[in-house]
Design an enzyme around this catalytic site. Structure first.
Site, short mmCIF file in Angstrom:
data_model
loop_
_atom_site.label_atom_id
_atom_site.label_comp_id
_atom_site.label_asym_id
_atom_site.label_seq_id
_atom_site.Cartn_x
_atom_site.Cartn_y
_atom_site.Cartn_z
N GLU A 1 46.79 33.87 60.48
CA GLU A 1 45.88 34.12 61.59
C GLU A 1 44.70 33.17 61.51
OE1 GLU A 1 46.76 38.89 62.04
OE2 GLU A 1 44.74 38.23 61.54
N LYS B 1 41.08 32.23 61.02
CA LYS B 1 39.97 32.91 60.36
C LYS B 1 38.72 32.57 61.15
CE LYS B 1 37.79 33.82 55.93
NZ LYS B 1 36.45 33.92 56.47
N ARG C 1 32.26 40.67 60.96
CA ARG C 1 33.34 41.65 61.01
C ARG C 1 32.86 42.92 61.70
NH1 ARG C 1 37.38 42.64 56.16
NH2 ARG C 1 38.71 44.24 57.03
N ARG D 1 30.66 45.17 58.15
CA ARG D 1 31.40 45.17 56.90
C ARG D 1 30.73 46.07 55.86
NH1 ARG D 1 33.51 39.83 54.44
NH2 ARG D 1 33.61 40.33 52.26
N GLU E 1 36.90 40.24 64.42
CA GLU E 1 35.76 39.37 64.09
C GLU E 1 35.04 39.03 65.38
OE1 GLU E 1 35.18 38.78 60.92
OE2 GLU E 1 33.96 36.97 60.79
N PHE F 1 42.06 41.99 64.81
CA PHE F 1 43.13 41.60 63.88
C PHE F 1 43.78 42.77 63.16
CE2 PHE F 1 39.05 40.61 61.58
CZ PHE F 1 39.13 41.61 60.62
N ARG G 1 40.16 44.44 47.38
CA ARG G 1 40.38 43.01 47.51
C ARG G 1 41.68 42.69 46.79
NH1 ARG G 1 36.93 39.16 48.79
NH2 ARG G 1 35.04 40.37 48.43
N LYS H 1 42.54 34.26 52.06
CA LYS H 1 41.79 33.38 52.97
C LYS H 1 41.89 31.95 52.45
CE LYS H 1 37.55 34.70 50.65
NZ LYS H 1 36.34 35.49 50.75
P1 AMP Z 1 35.15 36.16 53.53
O1 AMP Z 1 34.00 36.80 54.25
O2 AMP Z 1 35.03 34.68 53.37
O3 AMP Z 1 35.49 36.91 52.28
O4 AMP Z 1 36.42 36.33 54.46
C1 AMP Z 1 36.87 37.57 54.86
C2 AMP Z 1 36.36 37.85 56.24
O5 AMP Z 1 36.94 36.99 57.20
C3 AMP Z 1 36.72 39.21 56.76
O6 AMP Z 1 35.90 40.20 56.24
C4 AMP Z 1 36.51 39.03 58.25
O7 AMP Z 1 35.16 39.26 58.55
C5 AMP Z 1 36.77 37.56 58.48
N1 AMP Z 1 37.94 37.27 59.31
C6 AMP Z 1 37.99 36.32 60.26
N2 AMP Z 1 39.18 36.25 60.86
C7 AMP Z 1 39.95 37.20 60.28
C8 AMP Z 1 41.29 37.62 60.47
N3 AMP Z 1 42.10 37.05 61.37
N4 AMP Z 1 41.73 38.64 59.69
C9 AMP Z 1 40.91 39.22 58.78
N5 AMP Z 1 39.64 38.86 58.56
C10 AMP Z 1 39.15 37.85 59.30
#
Ligand code: AMP
Length: 593
Positions: free
Chosen positions: A250, A252, A257, A273, A303, A344, A421, A427
């Site tokens: 998907e 990102k 969030r 979040r 998001e 998502f 997690r 990611k």
């Molecule tokens: P990070 O904040 O770098 O740990 O990345 C995780 C975050 O990416 C999630 O908590 C979401 O806020 C965001 N995110 C963006 N696009 C997506 C997606 N398609 N699926 C899940 N999370 C996503």
């Protein structure tokens, strides 16, 4: 339960610095608390009145608390000030001064319930005259308090309880107090907490039942679920190794969030979040969600990203953060920085929990219940089985303004794991903090009609580099940002003499602007970095056969290079060199190049 009992445990907790000792005291405290008082004791011990997501705050200012201490102890304001200077804490001062006061009558001891009711009343009082009511309520509590009790009451209203009791220590203590203290029990308790976000509810279930009773805790609309989190991978190959069944790739999106709770009737709630209620910040989503979600009650996640109303492109995340915490001018911000949410996941559909379903099933549920609108969309998704497809998805995600990809397991066990997690979600993104040092002089080859504030004129320009070898102009970005209002207003007249209905000869791009423009104008732009793109044609084939280079997050510097003709603009070869340099500076990127 008497408030004095609770205070005695607090004194012991305050005195210890050892984790195990603190846990032992907490266990003792929880075991001695009648089950129906457990929630209150758990909230109070963390300095809260309700589970955090409800956002209940006491809102008592220092000056107000001082006034109450003066009234309850009979000390003067300057005595209070002097004492606080020495003790460093109004709570301690209250205890000292309460110890000196002469009591006229012996009152009955305070109960936990009474203190909680008083504090709750203080929190809920608002409007005209509320300060007096708050002071009066606080004075009534302090009048009946023993010195040690007064200390904690004052600290509580000021939000300075600071016992160091956090939810993780309470989960540990619950596992020992009401189960066998094993790792497994602890995991199950935390699992229930992740779904309910309310330690009080978990504690009551445990204290009145057993570990099995935790199964009765299920999703509720309006109560946030702790979000599932992602692990990271070094490269796309690693992702495919960890997801041998294939993966759902998907986009990102780089935003905020949002967990949206949509009841059949009544208030839509949005949680961040960190489980804060952020509904008030996004009234446009609150309004549109009930229309877009067809099968309610539902809980969905997505998001939230800012969208350029002129070009419909995703804007950098900072634009959303500008809205955070803003209470004023919301209308203005809303029209200037509209947001859209890319959904998502779904946790509840038609009132039924779907968290335990594998991800592919949840995605199809999401598609079933959502009728996408302009603001409520579905996250872009592709099922991927090999590296080539994975690379294509990643490139497309970057080209479309996302920060990378989220790879999600499609295995049978790919349930939604609240608060956890793990490698079920991976990611993979690039680090965009570095911005491209050089500016680029681009040739205008097309223009897009504006929307929103820019309706009636142009909202964005299509820019190209020049390739002297082929004598052609190759597109590398669509730029809508960085223009001031005067420039935007002047664009139609400026471009008019060079506008064309057909694509001018020697112009290469996969995009179709609303108006083509004969290569003539040169505009200076800057951007975050260069990426490979299926839409743009600058240097096509030089890095990868079917991809050209694109500038991410382009912004006009406002400078028209009238000193340059189109053939003196930045060349495609220069862009390729810039890209290569960028890859060298961040070697981890070369894997994707
Ligand atoms: P990070 O904040 O770098 O740990 O990345 C995780 C975050 O990416 C999630 O908590 C979401 O806020 C965001 N995110 C963006 N696009 C997506 C997606 N398609 N699926 C899940 N999370 C996503």
């Amino acid at each position: 339960m008497k408030f004095a009992d609770l205070v005695a445990w607090y004194d012991r907790i305050e005195a210890t610095t050892k984790r195990l000792e603190m846990r032992a005291i907490l266990v003792e405290m929880l075991k001695a608390t009648p089950p129906d008082e457990l929630p209150v004791v758990l909230y109070l011990s963390q300095g809260m009145l309700r589970p955090e997501y409800e956002g209940v705050e006491l809102g008592v200012a220092d000056s107000l608390a001082r006034k109450a201490v003066v009234l309850a102890t009979g000390a003067t304001a300057s005595e209070v000030t002097g004492s606080v200077r020495e003790s460093g804490d109004l709570g301690t001062t209250a205890a000292t001064l309460l110890g000196r006061r002469k009591r006229l009558e012996i009152s009955s001891p305070l109960t936990v319930h009474e203190v909680y009711a008083g504090l709750t009343a203080i929190a809920h009082t608002s409007g005209e005259g509320s300060q007096e009511v708050k002071v009066r309520t606080l004075v009534e509590l302090l009048n009946r308090a023993e010195p040690a009790e007064g200390k904690y009451i004052v600290r509580f209203v000021l939000g300075t309880l600071r016992l160091g009791v956090r939810e993780m220590s309470l989960l540990d203590a619950l596992a020992v107090a009401f189960a066998d203290g094993s790792k497994e029990a602890r995991t199950r308790i935390e699992g229930a907490y992740n779904v309910s976000s309310d330690l009080g509810q978990v504690a009551v279930a445990l204290a009145t039942g057993s570990l099995e009773a935790l199964n009765s805790i299920s999703l509720e609309v309006g109560r946030p679920i702790r979000p599932m989190l992602a692990e990271r991978a070094l490269n796309l190959g690693e992702i495919l190794e960890r997801m041998p069944e294939g993966a759902a790739f998907e986009y990102k999106y780089d935003g905020l969030r949002v967990q949206a709770h949509i009841p059949v009737r009544g208030e839509v709630k949005l949680f961040s979040r960190r489980l804060e209620n952020i509904s008030a910040q996004f009234p446009e989503l609150v309004e549109e969600l009930p229309r877009a979600i067809r099968h309610k009650p539902a809980i969905v996640e997505g998001e939230c990203v800012p969208i350029d109303p002129a070009t419909d492109e995703i804007l950098p995340f900072q634009e959303v953060s500008r809205r955070r915490g803003r209470k004023h001018d919301l209308d203005k911000v809303q029209s200037e920085i509209p947001v859209c949410v890319f959904l998502f996941d779904v946790l509840m559909a038609d009132g039924a929990p779907v968290m335990a379903e594998p991800f592919p099933k949840r995605r199809s549920e999401l598609e079933r219940i959502v009728a996408p609108t302009e603001r409520i969309r579905l996250a872009q998704q592709t099922i991927v089985h090999d590296l080539e497809a994975a690379q294509r998805c990643f490139d497309a995600a970057i080209a479309d303004g996302s920060e990378g990809v989220m790879a999600k397991s499609i295995a049978a066990g790919s349930a939604y794991r609240a608060g956890a997690r793990g490698f079920w979600w991976i990611k993979y993104k690039r680090d965009y903090t570095q911005t491209l040092g050089d500016s680029i002089d681009g040739v205008v080859i097309g223009a897009f009609y504006g929307r929103g504030r820019r309706a009636g004129g142009y909202g964005a320009l299509l820019l190209a580099t020049y390739d002297p070898k082929e004598d052609r102009y190759e597109s590398f970005c669509k730029v809508g940002g960085g223009f001031d209002d005067a420039t935007v207003a002047a664009l139609p007249a400026k471009l008019k003499p060079k506008e064309r209905e057909e694509r001018p000869k020697g112009v290469l791009t996969e995009l179709t602007p609303d108006k083509w423009v004969e290569p003539y104008f040169v505009l200076e732009v800057r951007g975050a970095e260069l990426t490979l793109s299926p839409n743009h044609r600058a240097g096509v084939g030089q890095i990868r056969p079917d991809a050209g280079l694109a500038l991410r997050f382009p912004r006009s510097t406002g400078r028209w290079r009238t000193d340059k003709g189109p053939t003196e603009a930045t060349t495609s070869q220069e862009l390729v060199e810039m890209y290569r340099k960028q890859v060298k500076q961040s070697p981890h990127r070369s894997a994707d190049a």
